[in-house]
Design an enzyme around this catalytic site. Structure first.
Site, short mmCIF file in Angstrom:
data_model
loop_
_atom_site.label_atom_id
_atom_site.label_comp_id
_atom_site.label_asym_id
_atom_site.label_seq_id
_atom_site.Cartn_x
_atom_site.Cartn_y
_atom_site.Cartn_z
N HIS A 1 0.84 -1.20 0.00
CA HIS A 1 0.00 0.00 0.00
C HIS A 1 0.87 1.26 0.00
O HIS A 1 0.67 2.17 -0.82
CB HIS A 1 -0.91 -0.02 1.23
CG HIS A 1 -1.82 1.15 1.38
ND1 HIS A 1 -3.16 1.11 1.06
CD2 HIS A 1 -1.58 2.41 1.83
CE1 HIS A 1 -3.69 2.29 1.30
NE2 HIS A 1 -2.76 3.10 1.78
N GLU A 2 1.84 1.30 0.91
CA GLU A 2 2.69 2.49 1.00
C GLU A 2 3.62 2.62 -0.22
O GLU A 2 3.97 3.74 -0.61
CB GLU A 2 3.49 2.48 2.29
CG GLU A 2 2.63 2.47 3.57
CD GLU A 2 1.59 3.58 3.63
OE1 GLU A 2 1.79 4.64 3.00
OE2 GLU A 2 0.56 3.38 4.31
N HIS B 1 1.75 4.69 -2.71
CA HIS B 1 1.89 6.13 -2.44
C HIS B 1 3.25 6.63 -2.89
O HIS B 1 3.37 7.66 -3.58
CB HIS B 1 1.74 6.39 -0.95
CG HIS B 1 0.34 6.40 -0.44
ND1 HIS B 1 -0.64 7.23 -0.95
CD2 HIS B 1 -0.26 5.68 0.55
CE1 HIS B 1 -1.78 7.03 -0.29
NE2 HIS B 1 -1.57 6.10 0.62
N GLU C 1 -4.61 7.86 -2.95
CA GLU C 1 -5.14 6.59 -2.49
C GLU C 1 -5.47 5.65 -3.65
O GLU C 1 -5.43 4.43 -3.50
CB GLU C 1 -6.38 6.81 -1.61
CG GLU C 1 -6.09 7.44 -0.27
CD GLU C 1 -5.16 6.61 0.60
OE1 GLU C 1 -5.17 5.37 0.46
OE2 GLU C 1 -4.43 7.20 1.42
#
Length: 497
Positions: free
Chosen positions: A262-263, A266, A292
């Protein structure tokens, strides 16, 4: 000074402001990862001093003069001037005293929240939250007085994270999603086929090695980043320095693995922006909803898809010496298992947006004054029971689980669900454009997907408005249908609906 000279002077001034803001962000990163626990008071003063200096630069009267005299000619120049002007007007609306006090208090508040969360003691945090909220309302009123937010406090704060939208528009979007999400959840929970969770204990160091391998598989460039542990995973930085964090639960390796992926999403957005935009307003993600969209498509449509899960199963089986999920199908079911749970960041794709909707409702009421901080725990617990059908067992699994309110991020939460909607649109376009996405993912290689996202979205930074950027990349108007259709198809297969 000529109009061309005014623009050049403005951009040189902005370059230094952007560089100083990056330094301030690094102070935040250090606070969350490496700072000694006893240094919280000193760090709050350091962050307040940086904010005082940045606020002075962002509201410098010369910026207004340079903006008035500038005559941008290119698309990029026009957009940069637009973004600087918007930031100048917003920051000028907020007194320096308020900006500095917010920075100081939210720096302290984050540590108070972390301690209260560890102790399951909301009473230790709520008085500080009340102070933060009071300052945020004052900030919102200042924005409204300057013409932002259409007269609405919450919209004025939302504009910091998702410009060009409103709480009313997001509320309508959520209302259109909720019936299908609830129907899918009920069908899944009642299905005869129920995947089993992954059992066992998974040592921290091995989890971290595997998480690094997953980050590499998704194209994370370790020359420009690093992985650390934080209470609440986040990414920080841009251009040549974008760092990621994760957390480890030895009984739940998916927490660490998918927080990392997920990170990486980003961070990939920030690292993928055209380097010509570095230290300009274009050199960062255009909105948190778009941000997101990258973290969620990396984590879910790509990372939790059958192809990558098959590769991950093999790696985990080797690294941990055997798994309770003995084959790829059982492992894929475990990765995507839908089960009752309290924690938003650990939620499955079916229920995740329902967690966001709860927070959206509560923070709108907090900002408006309809809900008092003293009544927040009861309000959270009662709405959680209403939406999920079971009671919160302890505050750390309820009102204390998220860091956002402690650091004043009111208006941030709805961008998570908006990012899921954007990710659904992007995933549909990606699958049409790049037929070899899944064969590559099955080999532990996300390169085809990452390159498509970088070319069609990430490299543009803030050049385009959020919805325009998503529509340009996906080739279709933004809609909830691609996301909901994807969820129905994916979980319909897993649960034999």
């Amino acid at each position: 000074m000529t109009s061309h000279g005014s623009l050049a002077t403005l951009m040189e001034f902005q370059r230094t402001t952007e560089a100083l803001a990056a330094v301030a962000q690094r102070l935040d990163w250090d606070r969350e990862t490496m700072m000694p626990r006893g240094a919280a008071e000193q760090r709050s003063e350091e962050i307040a001093a940086m904010e005082e200096m940045l606020h002075a630069r962002r509201t410098d009267p010369r910026v207004g003069e340079w903006l008035d005299a500038a005559r941008p000619e290119t698309e990029a120049e026009l957009r940069m001037v637009e973004l600087i002007d918007r930031d100048f007007r917003r920051k000028s609306a907020v007194p320096a005293r308020l900006a500095t006090e917010l920075a100081r208090l939210t720096s302290l508040s984050q540590g108070i929240w972390a301690e209260a969360r560890a102790a399951d003691a909301p009473e230790d945090f709520l008085p500080t939250l009340d102070e933060v909220l009071s300052l945020k309302r004052e900030e919102a009123d200042a924005y409204v007085s300057a013409g932002f937010g259409r007269g609405d406090r919450y919209d004025a704060l939302l504009d910091d994270y998702e410009p060009d939208t409103s709480a009313a528009a997001i509320g309508r979007l959520f209302d259109s999603m909720r019936p299908r999400l609830v129907a899918l959840r009920d069908a899944v929970m009642g299905a005869d086929r129920q995947p089993q969770k992954l059992d066992g204990l998974f040592p921290q160091e091995t989890q971290l090695r595997l998480s690094r391998a997953c980050a590499t598989a998704f194209g994370y460039d370790w020359n420009f980043g690093r992985l650390d542990i934080a209470v609440h995973p986040f990414s920080s930085g841009s251009w040549q320095d974008s760092r990621i964090t994760t957390r480890v639960v030895e009984a739940d390796p998916f927490n660490c693995i998918y927080s990392t992926i997920h990170e990486v999403g980003h961070s990939s957005y920030e690292l993928g922006i055209d380097p010509d935009y570095a230290f300009t307003p274009l050199g960062r993600g255009v909105s948190m909803g778009v941000h997101e969209s990258q973290s969620r498509i990396y984590e879910n449509q790509l990372g939790r898809g059958r192809a990558f899960a098959g590769w991950l199963h093999g790696r985990m089986d080797d690294m941990f010496g055997g798994l309770s999920a003995r084959d790829a199908d059982a492992f894929y079911g475990a990765v995507n298992r839908v089960a009752p749970g309290y924690i938003r960041t650990e939620s499955d794709e079916v229920q995740y947006n329902l967690h966001v909707m709860l927070r959206f409702e509560l923070e709108r009421e907090l900002v408006s004054g309809k809900l008092a901080v003293g009544d927040l725990v009861e309000a959270w617990n009662s709405r959680f029971l209403r939406d999920f059908g079971f009671a919160v067992d302890r505050p750390a699994n309820g009102v204390l689980q998220d860091v956002h309110w402690s650091v004043g991020l009111f208006g941030y939460f709805p961008t998570y669900a908006l990012g899921n909607v954007y990710a659904g649109c992007l995933n549909a376009a990606l699958r049409d454009a790049v037929p070899d996405v899944d064969p590559a993912l099955a080999q532990g290689d996300a390169t085809p997907a990452v390159e498509w996202l970088r070319e069609n979205l990430q490299r543009h930074g803030s050049l385009h408005r959020p919805v325009d950027l998503i529509e340009r990349a996906s080739g279709a108007p933004v809609s909830v249908e691609p996301l909901l259709d994807y969820l129905d198809a994916k979980f319909g297969e897993i649960y034999a609906l």
